[in-house]
Design an enzyme around this catalytic site. Structure first.
Site, short mmCIF file in Angstrom:
data_model
loop_
_atom_site.label_atom_id
_atom_site.label_comp_id
_atom_site.label_asym_id
_atom_site.label_seq_id
_atom_site.Cartn_x
_atom_site.Cartn_y
_atom_site.Cartn_z
N GLU B 62 0.82 -1.22 0.00
CA GLU B 62 0.00 0.00 0.00
C GLU B 62 0.85 1.27 0.00
O GLU B 62 0.54 2.23 -0.70
CB GLU B 62 -0.96 0.00 1.19
CG GLU B 62 -2.09 -1.03 1.08
CD GLU B 62 -1.64 -2.46 1.30
OE1 GLU B 62 -0.53 -2.68 1.84
OE2 GLU B 62 -2.40 -3.38 0.93
N HIS B 131 -11.73 -5.09 7.96
CA HIS B 131 -12.48 -4.92 6.72
C HIS B 131 -13.79 -4.15 6.95
O HIS B 131 -14.65 -4.15 6.10
CB HIS B 131 -12.84 -6.29 6.11
CG HIS B 131 -11.68 -7.02 5.52
ND1 HIS B 131 -10.67 -7.55 6.27
CD2 HIS B 131 -11.38 -7.33 4.22
CE1 HIS B 131 -9.80 -8.17 5.48
NE2 HIS B 131 -10.21 -8.04 4.23
C1 LIG Z 1 -1.94 -5.02 4.02
C2 LIG Z 1 -3.00 -5.76 3.30
N1 LIG Z 1 -3.31 -5.40 2.05
C3 LIG Z 1 -4.28 -6.05 1.38
C4 LIG Z 1 -4.96 -7.07 1.97
C5 LIG Z 1 -6.06 -7.80 1.22
N2 LIG Z 1 -5.55 -9.15 0.94
C6 LIG Z 1 -5.86 -10.17 1.73
S1 LIG Z 1 -5.02 -11.53 1.32
C7 LIG Z 1 -4.27 -10.78 0.03
C8 LIG Z 1 -3.30 -11.54 -0.81
C9 LIG Z 1 -2.27 -12.21 0.02
O1 LIG Z 1 -1.44 -12.96 -0.80
P1 LIG Z 1 -0.33 -13.89 -0.19
O2 LIG Z 1 0.56 -13.09 0.71
O3 LIG Z 1 0.32 -14.58 -1.31
O4 LIG Z 1 -1.13 -14.90 0.74
P2 LIG Z 1 -2.25 -15.96 0.29
O5 LIG Z 1 -3.56 -15.26 0.37
O6 LIG Z 1 -1.93 -16.43 -1.07
O7 LIG Z 1 -2.18 -17.05 1.31
C10 LIG Z 1 -4.67 -9.47 -0.06
C11 LIG Z 1 -4.23 -8.52 -1.09
C12 LIG Z 1 -4.62 -7.40 3.29
N3 LIG Z 1 -5.24 -8.38 3.95
N4 LIG Z 1 -3.64 -6.74 3.93
#
Ligand SMILES: Cc1ncc(C[n+]2csc(CCOP(=O)(O)OP(=O)(O)O)c2C)c(N)n1
Ligand SMILES: [Mg+2]
Lengths: 354, 325
Positions: B62, B131
């Protein structure tokens, strides 16, 4: 820049005997059972979500080996800092299923009874990485012989907190094990668009410590490598980053539609590498497992999951807890706000019954 | 101009579509905004129309999104950055407070920052931790940053177009509870709703009811329960800079005020509104101003969120109490 790759148990259940950890029947069965339990826990959660009995939920389908293999390498006294997809680690670490369900049904009260050294899930991506480094650092300062394990995804490696955590760990040689569950996607973004690095593990080299990439669907590799990294951490050898190469078999969460960004054929390819299937073949080859044991176990787990759901659904969240845990002592304004809410609630109840 | 019935998601999508078509310097960036079309589908269809130089799927960062958007903005582009949920906007505060909001000031006008940061906000949708928060206060407190929150599809489109065209940085919060709550007629083609101008939704002499975003609907519901009173409902639409006039004129007429917000009470925007009323219309008041707000606790998970959030019954109670004072 390159890092080592390790796999011990391949997709067909063949084992590399030179690397095979010497584990007894009981331990291997525990690995297997916990992986199946994790899958059935996830599966039930998805069903509940579809019926509106659960919040948005991110399943760990396909990632059970990463979770369970690493969790069983830890000691109860080691710190565990999860992201939000570490259901298998939580289950392996003995957190009751009912608590996990209570949390994902929408109550922080689940965390009232978390066993020690198991931190609550971290929804903001990557933020928990720094806490794990700090907890490991504290152990070092206090001369405690423990390590700290943190889980995060491939996407998390783009956040500043990841880089700051890795750097601190390198500079202060903290006993931290960084477990990256590279499941190839961060919601819709494929791994190769997340970073131009060839591997995620190589990022550790830039911070001055060891990074290794392993087959994350191979529970033996995950277990062995985590065990070694933890022993190194506890004996003053500093941090390690383990990139578990795995795959998110399901959607990101129940709100996600993966057909928008990935092909069914890709998912089919990964199905062949299923972590549970290969462990079962391995156990069968060793004469430790057969269909009747499988049937008995599935029945047992089904009951266990149902019982946990029942318990979770009968839990009534406590309204006062909203005000109780903000500070150690409730300041006056929170007492007033709690009274205000309770006044409102009893007035409504009065209206309803009157 | 043709009219279509659109919900807020569609209206915002249309605003982006039209502004991008009209102005080649406008671009959209953020997590999952391209191929996926955004987790709420707000940016759906933009990638295929405008290509990956203008609809950018960024890495998951972000501060990275907003920081690089600042660099683009001072170079003559007009980025519209999406932060996926308000609870992850905290990481942007450094870039917004330290840079976006004050580059005009520090550079004495050499640079300015025509940046829009969009983020869904607020509760009532049974979502996960982080959220469902209402976080506007943090941003209102940053001089040099504008803060906009629409409550209808029509305003969402018009306000977003104004925000994109504004020469200064704008934080644009979208009430996710209202994303698909209702449709209304939204004209195709260009129109704007000016920033810094509140809207009287109803005229009334008995009491002034002030809200923004999702709470406007809650107020409208509450008014159904106090039909014997003539309530003047004001939707602020822009929180910073605040439209004092619409508030003060109304207070001078009614002498009674209720303010409703989802944000925690302490330093929620209600506090500032009361201060302005005290400064400019204190002697017109016939009753103490009352606030119906979130409590001073972290936004609870869904099992308790209905207890946390203002609702029509709480607002109706407050209206009756102030009216009867
Ligand atoms: C700081 C932040 N930005 C955005 C989100 C929304 N979000 C939740 S999970 C995710 C993707 C996470 O990807 P990864 O780190 O590969 O973990 P995975 O979900 O694949 O286990 C996003 C963008 C969040 N939870 N926290
Ligand atoms: Mg991932």
């Amino acid at each position: 820049m390159s890092v080592d790759w390790l796999s011990i148990l391949d997709a067909e259940g063949n084992v590399d005997e030179s690397l095979e950890p010497k584990l007894d029947t009981e331990t291997l069965e525990k690995f297997y059972r916990t992986m199946v339990l994790t899958r059935m826990y996830d599966d039930k959660a998805l069903k509940l979500q579809r019926q509106g009995r659960m919040l948005t939920f991110g399943s760990s389908l396909g990632q059970e080996a990463t979770a369970v293999g690493s969790a069983f390498a830890m000691k109860p006294d080691d710190w565990f800092f999860p992201a939000f997809r570490e259901h298998g680690v939580q289950i392996a670490r003995g957190i009751p299923l009912s608590l996990l369900y209570i949390y994902w049904m929408g109550s922080e009260d689940a965390n009232l009874k978390l066993p020690p050294k198991n931190f609550p899930v971290a929804i903001p991506v990557s933020t928990q990485i720094l806490h794990a480094v700090g907890a490991a650092w504290a152990a070092k300062i206090k001369k405690q012989n423990i390590a700290s394990v943190v889980y995060f995804g491939d996407g998390a490696t783009s956040e500043g907190d990841f880089h700051e955590g890795m750097n601190f760990a390198g500079v202060f040689k903290t006993p931290t094990v960084f477990i990256c569950q590279n499941n190839q996607y961060a919601i819709s973004l494929p791994r190769e668009k997340q970073t131009a690095s060839k591997t995620l593990a190589q990022k550790a080299l830039a911070y001055g410590f060891e990074g290794i990439q392993i087959d994350g669907n191979d529970v033996l590799a995950v277990y062995s490598v985590t065990l070694t990294a933890l022993e190194k951490a506890r004996s003053g050898g500093g941090p390690t980053m383990i990139e578990c190469f795995t795959y998110r078999m399901g959607p990101h969460t129940t709100s996600d539609d993966p057909t928008k960004y990935r092909k069914a054929a890709e998912v089919e390819e990964w199905k062949k590498k299923d972590p549970i299937k290969r462990l079962r073949i391995y156990l069968e080859k060793k004469g430790m497992w057969d269909q009747s044991r499988e049937d008995a176990m599935i029945k047992e787990i089904t009951d266990e999951v149902e019982k946990a759901v029942k318990e979770a659904e009968s839990y009534k969240p406590v309204v006062e807890n909203m005000f109780k845990y903000v500070y150690a002592d409730k300041p006056l304004h929170l007492k007033e706000q709690m009274d205000e809410l309770q006044g409102f609630i009893s007035k409504r109840r009065g209206n309803e019954s009157g | 101009m043709s009219l279509a019935k659109l919900n807020m998601v569609q209206a915002i999508n249309l605003a982006l579509f039209e502004e991008m078509e009209k102005d080649p310097t406008v671009l959209v960036m953020g997590e999952d905004v391209g191929v996926d079309g955004g987790v709420f589908r707000v940016t759906e269809g933009l990638l295929s129309k405008f290509g990956s130089d203008r609809v950018i799927d960024t890495p998951l960062a972000e501060s990275g999104i907003v920081g690089t958007a600042i660099g683009m903005a001072v170079s003559g582009l007009k980025p519209v950055a999406e932060i996926q949920f308000e609870g992850f906007s905290y990481m942007t505060i450094d870039q917004l407070a330290a840079h976006a909001s004050r580059i005009r000031y520090r550079s004495r006008g050499t640079y300015h920052c025509p940046l829009v940061v969009r983020a869904p906000y607020g509760g009532g949708v049974k979502a996960l931790e982080h959220h469902s928060e209402a976080v506007a206060t943090f941003y209102i407190h940053i001089p040099g940053l504008k803060v906009v929150i629409p409550s209808t599809p029509y305003d969402a489109k018009g306000l977003l177009i104004s925000s994109i065209r504004d020469p200064d940085p704008v934080m644009f919060f979208e009430p996710k509870k209202l994303y698909r709550a209702f449709k209304e007629e939204v004209p195709e083609g260009e129109y704007t709703v000016p920033l810094g101008v509140g809207k009287k939704i109803t005229e009334g002499e008995d009491l002034t009811l002030i809200a923004w975003g999702a709470m406007v609907r809650v107020c409208q519901e509450a008014m159904e329960q106090v039909k014997d009173l003539n309530v003047e409902l004001i939707d602020l639409r822009t929180l910073s800079p605040l439209d004092d006039k619409v508030i003060i004129d109304s207070v001078k007429k009614t002498g009674r005020v209720v303010i409703v917000h989802e944000e925690p009470r302490t330093l929620g925007f209600g506090a500032e509104i009361i201060a302005r009323i005290n400064e400019k219309a204190l002697l017109s008041l016939e009753a103490p101003v009352k606030r119906v707000t979130g409590f001073d606790v972290p936004m609870p998970l869904p099992k308790l969120e209905d207890y946390y959030l203002p609702n029509a019954a709480k607002v109706a109670d407050a209206i009756k109490e102030v009216a009867a004072f």
